[in-house]
Design an enzyme around this catalytic site. Sequence first.
Site, PDB file in Angstrom:
ATOM      1  N   ASP A 176      44.214  51.747  48.458  1.00 29.47           N
ATOM      2  CA  ASP A 176      43.599  53.646  48.399  1.00 29.47           C
ATOM      3  C   ASP A 176      42.240  53.870  49.230  1.00 29.47           C
ATOM      4  OD1 ASP A 176      45.285  54.678  46.406  1.00 29.47           O
ATOM      5  OD2 ASP A 176      44.389  53.280  45.020  1.00 29.47           O
ATOM      6  N   GLY A 181      50.469  55.712  46.531  1.00 36.80           N
ATOM      7  CA  GLY A 181      50.539  57.132  47.157  1.00 36.80           C
ATOM      8  C   GLY A 181      49.227  57.452  47.851  1.00 36.80           C
ATOM      9  N   GLN A 205      49.153  50.050  50.101  1.00 35.32           N
ATOM     10  CA  GLN A 205      48.064  48.899  50.076  1.00 35.32           C
ATOM     11  C   GLN A 205      47.487  47.544  50.310  1.00 35.32           C
ATOM     12  OE1 GLN A 205      52.092  48.012  49.176  1.00 35.32           O
ATOM     13  NE2 GLN A 205      51.646  50.188  47.539  1.00 35.32           N
TER      14      GLN A 205
HETATM   15  P1  GDP Z   1      45.329  55.775  51.019  1.00 35.77           P
HETATM   16  O1  GDP Z   1      46.291  54.749  49.709  1.00 35.77           O
HETATM   17  O2  GDP Z   1      44.974  54.342  51.244  1.00 35.77           O
HETATM   18  O3  GDP Z   1      46.234  56.194  51.396  1.00 35.77           O
HETATM   19  O4  GDP Z   1      43.762  56.480  50.225  1.00 35.77           O
HETATM   20  P2  GDP Z   1      44.117  57.149  49.225  1.00 35.77           P
HETATM   21  O5  GDP Z   1      44.554  58.881  49.273  1.00 35.77           O
HETATM   22  O6  GDP Z   1      44.957  56.927  47.967  1.00 35.77           O
HETATM   23  O7  GDP Z   1      42.726  57.361  48.826  1.00 35.77           O
HETATM   24  C1  GDP Z   1      42.199  58.179  49.437  1.00 35.77           C
HETATM   25  C2  GDP Z   1      41.712  59.743  48.689  1.00 35.77           C
HETATM   26  O8  GDP Z   1      39.631  60.142  49.414  1.00 35.77           O
HETATM   27  C3  GDP Z   1      42.357  61.042  49.094  1.00 35.77           C
HETATM   28  O9  GDP Z   1      42.346  61.658  48.123  1.00 35.77           O
HETATM   29  C4  GDP Z   1      41.840  60.931  50.486  1.00 35.77           C
HETATM   30  O10 GDP Z   1      42.021  62.658  50.434  1.00 35.77           O
HETATM   31  C5  GDP Z   1      40.223  60.512  50.141  1.00 35.77           C
HETATM   32  N1  GDP Z   1      39.460  60.131  51.304  1.00 35.77           N
HETATM   33  C6  GDP Z   1      39.525  60.077  52.442  1.00 35.77           C
HETATM   34  N2  GDP Z   1      39.184  59.354  53.402  1.00 35.77           N
HETATM   35  C7  GDP Z   1      37.606  60.425  52.300  1.00 35.77           C
HETATM   36  C8  GDP Z   1      36.531  59.820  53.092  1.00 35.77           C
HETATM   37  O11 GDP Z   1      35.722  59.982  54.485  1.00 35.77           O
HETATM   38  N3  GDP Z   1      35.940  61.426  51.958  1.00 35.77           N
HETATM   39  C9  GDP Z   1      36.268  61.642  51.288  1.00 35.77           C
HETATM   40  N4  GDP Z   1      34.896  62.045  50.146  1.00 35.77           N
HETATM   41  N5  GDP Z   1      37.514  61.607  50.240  1.00 35.77           N
HETATM   42  C10 GDP Z   1      38.329  60.559  51.311  1.00 35.77           C
HETATM   43  P1  IMO Z   2      48.381  52.677  48.837  1.00 33.48           P
HETATM   44  O1  IMO Z   2      48.850  52.410  49.694  1.00 33.48           O
HETATM   45  C1  IMO Z   2      46.129  50.795  44.340  1.00 33.48           C
HETATM   46  C2  IMO Z   2      48.343  48.353  42.530  1.00 33.48           C
HETATM   47  C3  IMO Z   2      49.114  48.475  41.200  1.00 33.48           C
HETATM   48  C4  IMO Z   2      48.772  47.072  40.300  1.00 33.48           C
HETATM   49  C5  IMO Z   2      49.755  45.692  41.365  1.00 33.48           C
HETATM   50  C6  IMO Z   2      50.885  45.774  41.563  1.00 33.48           C
HETATM   51  O2  IMO Z   2      47.914  53.627  48.006  1.00 33.48           O
HETATM   52  O3  IMO Z   2      46.895  51.843  48.951  1.00 33.48           O
HETATM   53  P2  IMO Z   2      52.931  47.476  41.887  1.00 33.48           P
HETATM   54  O4  IMO Z   2      53.586  48.483  41.151  1.00 33.48           O
HETATM   55  O5  IMO Z   2      52.673  47.159  43.371  1.00 33.48           O
HETATM   56  O6  IMO Z   2      53.779  46.438  40.919  1.00 33.48           O
HETATM   57  O7  IMO Z   2      51.807  47.006  41.001  1.00 33.48           O
HETATM   58  O8  IMO Z   2      49.070  46.837  42.555  1.00 33.48           O
HETATM   59  N1  IMO Z   2      49.235  49.066  43.407  1.00 33.48           N
HETATM   60  C7  IMO Z   2      47.657  49.669  43.930  1.00 33.48           C
HETATM   61  N2  IMO Z   2      46.741  49.801  43.638  1.00 33.48           N
HETATM   62  N3  IMO Z   2      47.292  51.261  46.419  1.00 33.48           N
HETATM   63  C8  IMO Z   2      47.979  50.755  45.917  1.00 33.48           C
HETATM   64  O9  IMO Z   2      48.535  51.741  47.351  1.00 33.48           O
HETATM   65  C9  IMO Z   2      48.816  50.242  45.219  1.00 33.48           C
HETATM   66  N4  IMO Z   2      49.953  49.910  45.479  1.00 33.48           N
HETATM   67  C10 IMO Z   2      50.192  48.966  44.373  1.00 33.48           C
HETATM   68  O10 IMO Z   2      48.059  49.249  40.678  1.00 33.48           O
HETATM   69  O11 IMO Z   2      47.598  46.376  40.172  1.00 33.48           O
HETATM   70 MG    MG Z   3      46.548  55.560  48.099  1.00 36.65          MG
END
Ligand code: GDP
Ligand code: IMO
Ligand code: MG
Length: 424
Positions: free
Chosen positions: A13, A40, A224
């Site tokens: 994330d 996600g 991840q």
């Molecule tokens: P990913 O799984 O690594 O693609 O990250 P996620 O999408 O799960 O979580 C990142 C969140 O932070 C998302 O809601 C993005 O829209 C938001 N985001 C990404 N870059 C920035 C930033 O520079 N500033 C802020 N405020 N939000 C950001």
């Molecule tokens: P993105 O791509 C954050 C975490 C789960 C749990 C562990 C194992 O959005 O960064 P699983 O269902 O994979 O067996 O769960 O890994 N986890 C993540 N945490 N971002 C993700 O993906 C994750 N995908 C799995 O929360 O701790």
């Molecule tokens: Mg994510």
Amino acid sequence: MATKVIIGAQWGDEGKAKIIDILSEKAEVVIRSQGGNNAGHTVTVDGKVYKFHLIPSGILYPGTKCIIGNGVVIDPAGILEEIDGLLREGISVDNLRISERAHVVMPYHKVLDGIKEIARGTDDIGTTKKGIGPCYMDKVERSGIRFCDLMNEEVFAKKVKENVIVKNKIIKYVYEQDIQFDADEIIAEYREYANKLARFVTDTTVLAFEAVDSGIEVLFEGAQGTLLDIDLGTYPYVTSSHPVTGGVCVGSGIGPTAIDECLGVMKGYITRVGKGPFPTELFDDTGDKIRNVGHEYGTTTGRPRRCGWFDAVIGEFAVRTSGLTSIALNKIDVLSDIKTIKICVAYSKNGEITKHFPASLEELAKCEPVYEEMPGWGVIDHIKTYEQLPKNAKAYIKRIEKLCGAKVTMVGVGPNRDQNIYVN
Ligand code: GDP
Ligand code: IMO
Ligand code: MG
């Protein structure tokens, strides 16, 4: 840049999808190599939010080819839902391709994921319950079902029948649960999926090779993060694949010589979902503030993410184990309202200082963060160039660069496509 791997350098994330989306403007191909719909990925374009789980976020650009490689585990129902969502938004999926070697997530994988978590009791991992671990287990145990099997009616039926016999026994006798699967029902349900997905399924190793070989810009979209890697992460509180850059080669069927650059995505602080030790975790108002301002709630599960200060021990670990050539530092705008910002520069363990992330979770639990304090910088989400950033924000970026050992080339000051600053 011709080929660039983008990975998460923390616990997931980090904003990988936002970086992929920005870089996709120039890329012709985007490839996912591992994970499944446990990921996600959020992209915000002109205030509109798109969420991806399996499909590379490059799909938003018409003409960009999006490949789901052999290392990914795919829930057919999940991907069809994502495809339908995109089509409803008027986004074409004609450029999507799925590896015939990718493993299929089956209904019993999802049920077993949940049952295993219950059986772990207070030691549960906190998985997303998407069947990821059980699907990778079958792959490694060599009883898994691949997309090429799904496309062959006879082979698929045989494999489902064999698996259902074993899984039903495991559910009944090992976990003492009542749920039992009917092979014929699964076969019929998955036949529908196979018919709908057939047009996307191909040998993606050939496509990946041709793309790399022709010199066009190719991005590899990580899912991840480093500390969720099955080998290098905080085992057993990890996922079941290889989110580090090394996983890209196996998971997309290319050789290491095909990779030009490795970009690690970090946030200006740290979050994690699920369980396991987290040295810089904040349990106070500052942690709540970061969670609320940064909207730190899971894209896939909606769970609140645990939040803490930036940890350069983790940063250095990610740079070293993935050979990162640069860093994208996201979300420093989230820290705008905090007067004094802390960075963990080392761990203190029984009075001993270490800068290396330990393997043993028992050791990690004993590690106390050694902090440096830096002054905050105020509102920055409107800023467009590095020069315009307040000097305290620049100092923070430079300190992270020095401590982690790689150059920060991109800085995120907001979720939108245009809230990214390139650092010269
Ligand atoms: P990913 O799984 O690594 O693609 O990250 P996620 O999408 O799960 O979580 C990142 C969140 O932070 C998302 O809601 C993005 O829209 C938001 N985001 C990404 N870059 C920035 C930033 O520079 N500033 C802020 N405020 N939000 C950001
Ligand atoms: P993105 O791509 C954050 C975490 C789960 C749990 C562990 C194992 O959005 O960064 P699983 O269902 O994979 O067996 O769960 O890994 N986890 C993540 N945490 N971002 C993700 O993906 C994750 N995908 C799995 O929360 O701790
Ligand atoms: Mg994510």
